[in-house]
Design a protein around this motif. Sequence first.
Motif, mmCIF file in Angstrom:
data_model
loop_
_atom_site.group_PDB
_atom_site.id
_atom_site.type_symbol
_atom_site.label_atom_id
_atom_site.label_comp_id
_atom_site.label_asym_id
_atom_site.label_seq_id
_atom_site.Cartn_x
_atom_site.Cartn_y
_atom_site.Cartn_z
ATOM 1 N N PRO A 42 163.715 80.350 27.119
ATOM 2 C CA PRO A 42 163.857 81.789 26.891
ATOM 3 C C PRO A 42 163.069 82.229 25.662
ATOM 4 N N GLY A 43 162.544 83.438 25.709
ATOM 5 C CA GLY A 43 161.795 83.975 24.578
ATOM 6 C C GLY A 43 160.709 84.918 25.042
ATOM 7 N N GLY A 44 159.903 85.352 24.102
ATOM 8 C CA GLY A 44 158.839 86.284 24.437
ATOM 9 C C GLY A 44 157.906 86.508 23.264
ATOM 10 N N ARG A 45 156.961 87.392 23.459
ATOM 11 C CA ARG A 45 155.953 87.653 22.437
ATOM 12 C C ARG A 45 156.479 88.551 21.325
ATOM 13 N N VAL A 46 155.961 88.314 20.141
ATOM 14 C CA VAL A 46 156.327 89.101 18.958
ATOM 15 C C VAL A 46 155.714 90.491 19.089
ATOM 16 N N LYS A 47 156.546 91.478 18.855
ATOM 17 C CA LYS A 47 156.069 92.864 18.873
ATOM 18 C C LYS A 47 155.810 93.325 17.441
ATOM 19 N N ARG A 48 154.933 94.265 17.306
ATOM 20 C CA ARG A 48 154.575 94.794 15.985
ATOM 21 C C ARG A 48 155.832 95.173 15.203
ATOM 22 N N GLY A 49 155.921 94.709 13.958
ATOM 23 C CA GLY A 49 157.034 95.036 13.086
ATOM 24 C C GLY A 49 158.244 94.127 13.211
ATOM 25 N N GLN A 50 158.238 93.195 14.179
ATOM 26 C CA GLN A 50 159.367 92.282 14.348
ATOM 27 C C GLN A 50 159.161 90.996 13.562
ATOM 28 N N THR A 51 160.264 90.427 13.094
ATOM 29 C CA THR A 51 160.222 89.094 12.506
ATOM 30 C C THR A 51 160.412 88.076 13.624
ATOM 31 N N VAL A 52 160.226 86.811 13.292
ATOM 32 C CA VAL A 52 160.433 85.736 14.261
ATOM 33 C C VAL A 52 161.883 85.753 14.753
ATOM 34 N N GLU A 53 162.831 85.816 13.823
ATOM 35 C CA GLU A 53 164.243 85.817 14.219
ATOM 36 C C GLU A 53 164.600 87.042 15.047
ATOM 37 N N GLU A 54 164.091 88.202 14.682
ATOM 38 C CA GLU A 54 164.358 89.410 15.465
ATOM 39 C C GLU A 54 163.808 89.261 16.878
ATOM 40 N N THR A 55 162.620 88.704 16.985
ATOM 41 C CA THR A 55 162.015 88.489 18.297
ATOM 42 C C THR A 55 162.861 87.553 19.135
ATOM 43 N N LEU A 56 163.260 86.421 18.556
ATOM 44 C CA LEU A 56 164.041 85.435 19.298
ATOM 45 C C LEU A 56 165.369 86.043 19.765
ATOM 46 N N ARG A 57 166.072 86.697 18.863
ATOM 47 C CA ARG A 57 167.357 87.311 19.225
ATOM 48 C C ARG A 57 167.185 88.382 20.305
ATOM 49 N N ALA A 58 166.177 89.232 20.150
ATOM 50 C CA ALA A 58 165.945 90.313 21.116
ATOM 51 C C ALA A 58 165.576 89.758 22.495
ATOM 52 N N GLU A 59 164.728 88.754 22.529
ATOM 53 C CA GLU A 59 164.283 88.199 23.807
ATOM 54 C C GLU A 59 165.404 87.450 24.513
ATOM 55 N N ILE A 60 166.207 86.693 23.774
ATOM 56 C CA ILE A 60 167.328 85.984 24.396
ATOM 57 C C ILE A 60 168.338 86.989 24.936
ATOM 58 N N HIS A 61 168.572 88.058 24.181
ATOM 59 C CA HIS A 61 169.490 89.093 24.679
ATOM 60 C C HIS A 61 168.918 89.757 25.931
ATOM 61 N N GLU A 62 167.649 90.115 25.887
ATOM 62 C CA GLU A 62 167.012 90.796 27.021
ATOM 63 C C GLU A 62 166.976 89.907 28.269
ATOM 64 N N GLU A 63 166.645 88.645 28.110
ATOM 65 C CA GLU A 63 166.451 87.755 29.256
ATOM 66 C C GLU A 63 167.743 87.146 29.790
ATOM 67 N N MET A 64 168.752 86.983 28.904
ATOM 68 C CA MET A 64 169.951 86.249 29.295
ATOM 69 C C MET A 64 171.253 86.991 29.029
ATOM 70 N N GLY A 65 171.193 88.108 28.327
ATOM 71 C CA GLY A 65 172.400 88.848 27.999
ATOM 72 C C GLY A 65 173.175 88.293 26.814
ATOM 73 N N ALA A 66 172.702 87.227 26.199
ATOM 74 C CA ALA A 66 173.410 86.606 25.070
ATOM 75 C C ALA A 66 173.124 87.373 23.782
ATOM 76 N N ARG A 67 174.168 87.738 23.068
ATOM 77 C CA ARG A 67 174.021 88.470 21.809
ATOM 78 C C ARG A 67 174.188 87.574 20.586
ATOM 79 N N ASP A 68 174.956 86.508 20.730
ATOM 80 C CA ASP A 68 175.277 85.644 19.595
ATOM 81 C C ASP A 68 174.312 84.460 19.556
ATOM 82 N N VAL A 69 173.207 84.622 18.848
ATOM 83 C CA VAL A 69 172.219 83.557 18.692
ATOM 84 C C VAL A 69 172.345 83.046 17.266
#
Length: 143
Positions: A42-69
């Motif tokens: 799970p994961g995705g590409r970094v968007k402008r203005g995002q940190t690595v952790e923000e990207t990972l959390r956002a992509e896992i939530h978007e792809e899997m519905g998980a909020r607690d990373v």
Amino acid sequence: MEDIFHLGIKGLIRNKDGYILLLQVNPEQLRGNRHGVYWDLPGGRVKRGQTVEETLRAEIHEEMGARDVRGIKPIAMVLSNLRIPLKDGEDVGLILGVYQCAIGSNDIALSEEHVAFDWFSPAKAAELLRVKYPESFCEQIAA
């Protein structure tokens, strides 16, 4: 000639038995997909203005519905075997930062980007990831 790359952030999630969570890619959601159905972390590409952790959390939530990373720690930076097609017919390389992490619940709700998920032994996960990830990374997670 210099190449151009996008940066993707991926989560290596293991369950209590050491199995690795993989998502099966929906080929209809990937523009220019030449690889058919394959498995990915799970994961995705970094968007402008995002940190690595923000990207990972956002992509896992978007792809899997998980909020607690949680427990995010870097384990590898690799050059993907796949290239990303652009609208103009060109393509770019893909660098993947892989981070070990955990999710608070195994209740997974897939987005349209994926058609299935499963937990695999490290050896089987490594075998399935060889489409997108270099051999050295696959050997690392199989061990």
